[in-house]
Motif scaffolding. Sequence first.
Motif, PDB file in Angstrom:
ATOM      1  N   LYS A 220       0.824  -1.208   0.000  1.00 26.68           N
ATOM      2  CA  LYS A 220       0.000   0.000   0.000  1.00 26.68           C
ATOM      3  C   LYS A 220       0.860   1.260   0.000  1.00 26.68           C
ATOM      4  O   LYS A 220       2.016   1.249   0.414  1.00 26.68           O
ATOM      5  CB  LYS A 220      -0.922   0.012   1.220  1.00 26.68           C
ATOM      6  N   ASP A 221       0.255   2.357  -0.429  1.00 28.63           N
ATOM      7  CA  ASP A 221       0.927   3.654  -0.403  1.00 28.63           C
ATOM      8  C   ASP A 221       1.347   3.986   1.025  1.00 28.63           C
ATOM      9  O   ASP A 221       0.591   3.760   1.977  1.00 28.63           O
ATOM     10  CB  ASP A 221       0.004   4.749  -0.922  1.00 28.63           C
ATOM     11  N   GLY A 222       2.530   4.515   1.163  1.00 27.46           N
ATOM     12  CA  GLY A 222       3.055   4.883   2.467  1.00 27.46           C
ATOM     13  C   GLY A 222       4.028   3.875   3.012  1.00 27.46           C
ATOM     14  O   GLY A 222       4.906   4.217   3.812  1.00 27.46           O
ATOM     15  N   SER A 223       3.904   2.627   2.596  1.00 26.67           N
ATOM     16  CA  SER A 223       4.831   1.598   3.055  1.00 26.67           C
ATOM     17  C   SER A 223       6.224   1.862   2.501  1.00 26.67           C
ATOM     18  O   SER A 223       6.381   2.181   1.317  1.00 26.67           O
ATOM     19  CB  SER A 223       4.358   0.215   2.609  1.00 26.67           C
ATOM     20  N   ASP A 224       7.232   1.702   3.340  1.00 25.30           N
ATOM     21  CA  ASP A 224       8.615   1.851   2.889  1.00 25.30           C
ATOM     22  C   ASP A 224       9.235   0.504   2.541  1.00 25.30           C
ATOM     23  O   ASP A 224      10.410   0.429   2.199  1.00 25.30           O
ATOM     24  CB  ASP A 224       9.449   2.535   3.979  1.00 25.30           C
TER      25      ASP A 224
ATOM     26  N   THR B  51      -4.749  -0.845   9.595  1.00 26.52           N
ATOM     27  CA  THR B  51      -4.711  -1.653   8.370  1.00 26.52           C
ATOM     28  C   THR B  51      -3.841  -1.027   7.288  1.00 26.52           C
ATOM     29  O   THR B  51      -3.347  -1.727   6.405  1.00 26.52           O
ATOM     30  CB  THR B  51      -6.127  -1.858   7.815  1.00 26.52           C
ATOM     31  N   ALA B  52      -3.645   0.280   7.357  1.00 21.63           N
ATOM     32  CA  ALA B  52      -2.740   0.959   6.418  1.00 21.63           C
ATOM     33  C   ALA B  52      -1.410   1.198   7.112  1.00 21.63           C
ATOM     34  O   ALA B  52      -1.360   1.419   8.332  1.00 21.63           O
ATOM     35  CB  ALA B  52      -3.341   2.277   5.951  1.00 21.63           C
ATOM     36  N   PRO B  53      -0.310   1.154   6.377  1.00 16.37           N
ATOM     37  CA  PRO B  53       1.001   1.331   7.010  1.00 16.37           C
ATOM     38  C   PRO B  53       1.221   2.752   7.497  1.00 16.37           C
ATOM     39  O   PRO B  53       0.749   3.717   6.877  1.00 16.37           O
ATOM     40  CB  PRO B  53       1.987   0.981   5.891  1.00 16.37           C
ATOM     41  N   ALA B  54       1.892   2.869   8.626  1.00 13.47           N
ATOM     42  CA  ALA B  54       2.393   4.169   9.043  1.00 13.47           C
ATOM     43  C   ALA B  54       3.559   4.530   8.123  1.00 13.47           C
ATOM     44  O   ALA B  54       4.087   3.681   7.407  1.00 13.47           O
ATOM     45  CB  ALA B  54       2.841   4.126  10.495  1.00 13.47           C
ATOM     46  N   SER B  55       3.968   5.780   8.145  1.00 14.81           N
ATOM     47  CA  SER B  55       5.062   6.217   7.278  1.00 14.81           C
ATOM     48  C   SER B  55       5.922   7.236   8.011  1.00 14.81           C
ATOM     49  O   SER B  55       5.439   8.296   8.393  1.00 14.81           O
ATOM     50  CB  SER B  55       4.520   6.834   5.988  1.00 14.81           C
ATOM     51  N   VAL B  56       7.185   6.900   8.201  1.00 19.31           N
ATOM     52  CA  VAL B  56       8.098   7.842   8.857  1.00 19.31           C
ATOM     53  C   VAL B  56       8.338   9.046   7.969  1.00 19.31           C
ATOM     54  O   VAL B  56       8.292  10.198   8.413  1.00 19.31           O
ATOM     55  CB  VAL B  56       9.428   7.141   9.208  1.00 19.31           C
ATOM     56  N   LYS B  57       8.571   8.801   6.684  1.00 16.62           N
ATOM     57  CA  LYS B  57       8.915   9.920   5.806  1.00 16.62           C
ATOM     58  C   LYS B  57       7.722  10.853   5.561  1.00 16.62           C
ATOM     59  O   LYS B  57       7.908  12.044   5.341  1.00 16.62           O
ATOM     60  CB  LYS B  57       9.482   9.412   4.480  1.00 16.62           C
TER      61      LYS B  57
ATOM     62  N   GLN C  48      18.048  -1.943  -7.599  1.00 15.73           N
ATOM     63  CA  GLN C  48      16.631  -1.589  -7.644  1.00 15.73           C
ATOM     64  C   GLN C  48      16.301  -0.399  -6.758  1.00 15.73           C
ATOM     65  O   GLN C  48      15.509   0.468  -7.134  1.00 15.73           O
ATOM     66  CB  GLN C  48      15.786  -2.791  -7.225  1.00 15.73           C
ATOM     67  N   ASP C  49      16.924  -0.333  -5.591  1.00 16.85           N
ATOM     68  CA  ASP C  49      16.476   0.627  -4.583  1.00 16.85           C
ATOM     69  C   ASP C  49      17.306   1.904  -4.516  1.00 16.85           C
ATOM     70  O   ASP C  49      16.807   2.936  -4.084  1.00 16.85           O
ATOM     71  CB  ASP C  49      16.454  -0.052  -3.215  1.00 16.85           C
ATOM     72  N   THR C  50      18.565   1.847  -4.957  1.00 13.88           N
ATOM     73  CA  THR C  50      19.415   3.044  -4.864  1.00 13.88           C
ATOM     74  C   THR C  50      19.916   3.552  -6.205  1.00 13.88           C
ATOM     75  O   THR C  50      20.461   4.650  -6.285  1.00 13.88           O
ATOM     76  CB  THR C  50      20.649   2.782  -3.977  1.00 13.88           C
ATOM     77  N   MET C  51      19.741   2.765  -7.294  1.00  7.94           N
ATOM     78  CA  MET C  51      20.304   3.157  -8.580  1.00  7.94           C
ATOM     79  C   MET C  51      19.273   3.189  -9.704  1.00  7.94           C
ATOM     80  O   MET C  51      19.479   3.835 -10.726  1.00  7.94           O
ATOM     81  CB  MET C  51      21.448   2.196  -8.938  1.00  7.94           C
ATOM     82  N   ASN C  52      18.173   2.478  -9.543  1.00 12.35           N
ATOM     83  CA  ASN C  52      17.116   2.460 -10.545  1.00 12.35           C
ATOM     84  C   ASN C  52      16.451   3.839 -10.649  1.00 12.35           C
ATOM     85  O   ASN C  52      16.346   4.559  -9.655  1.00 12.35           O
ATOM     86  CB  ASN C  52      16.051   1.432 -10.155  1.00 12.35           C
ATOM     87  N   THR C  53      16.022   4.208 -11.851  1.00 11.87           N
ATOM     88  CA  THR C  53      15.247   5.441 -12.000  1.00 11.87           C
ATOM     89  C   THR C  53      14.033   5.390 -11.075  1.00 11.87           C
ATOM     90  O   THR C  53      13.259   4.435 -11.132  1.00 11.87           O
ATOM     91  CB  THR C  53      14.768   5.610 -13.454  1.00 11.87           C
ATOM     92  N   PRO C  54      13.852   6.356 -10.189  1.00 13.77           N
ATOM     93  CA  PRO C  54      12.727   6.310  -9.256  1.00 13.77           C
ATOM     94  C   PRO C  54      11.381   6.332  -9.984  1.00 13.77           C
ATOM     95  O   PRO C  54      11.079   7.249 -10.738  1.00 13.77           O
ATOM     96  CB  PRO C  54      12.910   7.582  -8.418  1.00 13.77           C
ATOM     97  N   VAL C  55      10.605   5.282  -9.764  1.00 14.95           N
ATOM     98  CA  VAL C  55       9.265   5.199 -10.327  1.00 14.95           C
ATOM     99  C   VAL C  55       8.487   4.167  -9.528  1.00 14.95           C
ATOM    100  O   VAL C  55       9.008   3.098  -9.204  1.00 14.95           O
ATOM    101  CB  VAL C  55       9.298   4.825 -11.830  1.00 14.95           C
ATOM    102  N   ASP C  56       7.277   4.505  -9.164  1.00 13.18           N
ATOM    103  CA  ASP C  56       6.421   3.607  -8.405  1.00 13.18           C
ATOM    104  C   ASP C  56       7.135   3.152  -7.131  1.00 13.18           C
ATOM    105  O   ASP C  56       7.452   3.971  -6.278  1.00 13.18           O
ATOM    106  CB  ASP C  56       5.982   2.431  -9.272  1.00 13.18           C
ATOM    107  N   LYS C  57       7.435   1.851  -7.001  1.00 12.50           N
ATOM    108  CA  LYS C  57       8.007   1.324  -5.760  1.00 12.50           C
ATOM    109  C   LYS C  57       9.514   1.056  -5.854  1.00 12.50           C
ATOM    110  O   LYS C  57      10.093   0.463  -4.943  1.00 12.50           O
ATOM    111  CB  LYS C  57       7.302   0.026  -5.368  1.00 12.50           C
ATOM    112  N   VAL C  58      10.163   1.467  -6.921  1.00  5.83           N
ATOM    113  CA  VAL C  58      11.601   1.236  -7.056  1.00  5.83           C
ATOM    114  C   VAL C  58      12.348   2.569  -7.073  1.00  5.83           C
ATOM    115  O   VAL C  58      11.764   3.629  -7.316  1.00  5.83           O
ATOM    116  CB  VAL C  58      11.938   0.415  -8.321  1.00  5.83           C
TER     117      VAL C  58
END
Length: 530
Positions: free
Chosen positions: A120-124, A175-181, A440-450
Amino acid sequence: MRFPILLTSVLSAVLLASSPSTAQAPAGGGKVFRYAYRVDPASLDPHALAETFTLSWLGQVYEPLVGRGKNLELVPALATKWEQPEPNVWRFHLRTGVKFADGSPFTADDVVFSLQRVKKDGSDMAYTVASVTEIKKVDDFTVDLVMAKPNPILPVQTTSTYIMSKAWAEKNGATAPASVKAKVENFASNNANGTGPFKIESRQAGVRTILVPNKEWWGEKETNVDQVVFTPIQADTTRVAALLSGEVDMIYPVPQQDAARIDGTGTYQVLKGAELRTMFLNMDQKRDELLNSDVKGKNPFKDRRVRQAIYQAIDVNAIRDRVMGGTSRVAGTMIAPGINGYDAKLDTRIPYDADAAKKLLADAGYPNGFSFGMDCSNDRYVNDERICQAIVGMLARVGLKVTLNAQTRTKFFEKVLARDTSFAMLGWQPLSYDAHSTLQDTMNTPVDKVGTYNVGNYSNHAIDKLTMEIETEIDPAKRSALIAEAMTLDKDDFGHIPVHQAGLAWGVKKGVSVVLRSDDSLELKWVKLD
């Protein structure tokens, strides 16, 4: 060991409210393990922040489907086995008889709920199951994870993806994730209900947390601890003093300048190892105009020559020797030895050369340099602020005027993950211990969940394509070649600047047995006291 009156007074003042010795002992006596780390978990919601310490701490309370052993090998956790009935399906057979800390039973419904929550949106933590397109309950103790394409590494990607109780989350509005950021909290931010070996007895966020063994835990009991008292102590000197005064039984990390003193007491010892986390620098390569810079109308970091100039202006050997006390390992690539996909041939650096850096800047049209800001945490990584201060000084020698903004990790992550940064230092340890995570997480073009932690928005579509291929390639030799190709592209492009892997150092009272793993995770289930 005696301390000067001033140091003792400072320690007493800092720990007065949080001193582990003030914690109530277990009923009927018992063994109490007291330890301190530099910070508190950022949240108790297991999907709120993909930070190594927060996740490792929560791993005492929550559990994934697939876990890690003492040597970081894959071991059964909430799943007893996993298999691929079809190339694009991973089937997990769940452990029976498992209960959450509140006594409710664990079933496939909790797995389906948790993994849907992760996406879900907000999940890290969404990137850990980014390839999963469908989560299917086969029966009460079998779950299928379906993917659009085969993903041979899914089990290793999910070793820190924790399972929550569906009923508990629904009952408490979580039911929805909390989000620190995003600064979003819910009941799960400050409360926990997992299946792990420990449960939280009481908690004062930022002050002290008391954990006790979960008597409902399914696993084999190795620890003889009856109560655990955790105290966050940010200041290095105060943390060391807490150990040497007997306030705590263990601290980490140990500042390198105090290691010999601790070892010399005869009562305490320093356990040392090598970290898997690579520290690296991010440069904003997306904006058309750099934030907070005297260069207007363009972004110097889009020029490869400028990125190379910054690389060559930083003396990483001096950082190792003067800031890290010789304990760090200089990095030439974005992954450390011990990470699957590491290639020693790529782990080399272009030499430090301030004159070459000046020429590159002049060739790029900045003979007098330019100004910009740098974001850095001051309580997350070993010597993080001191490293950033050293980098600022080195860049000044080639005409780059850098304003350092060092702040607590919570504010730091909020800022950089919102892409409100021009230049920032981050660390990344793949939770999967596989190079795909770094890509995937530090070098991929940021889009959606990557690309979540690619805070400089570096974009190379060839790397993006290779990363997708790496995730689905099942031939080890072909996969290694693809990883090397992707890492080489970033390296040649100076897309990111690797700095080092820090050394690990834990200070432990003799008679206390702990397992030092290279992921810097303290597993309470293996702690033993004489």
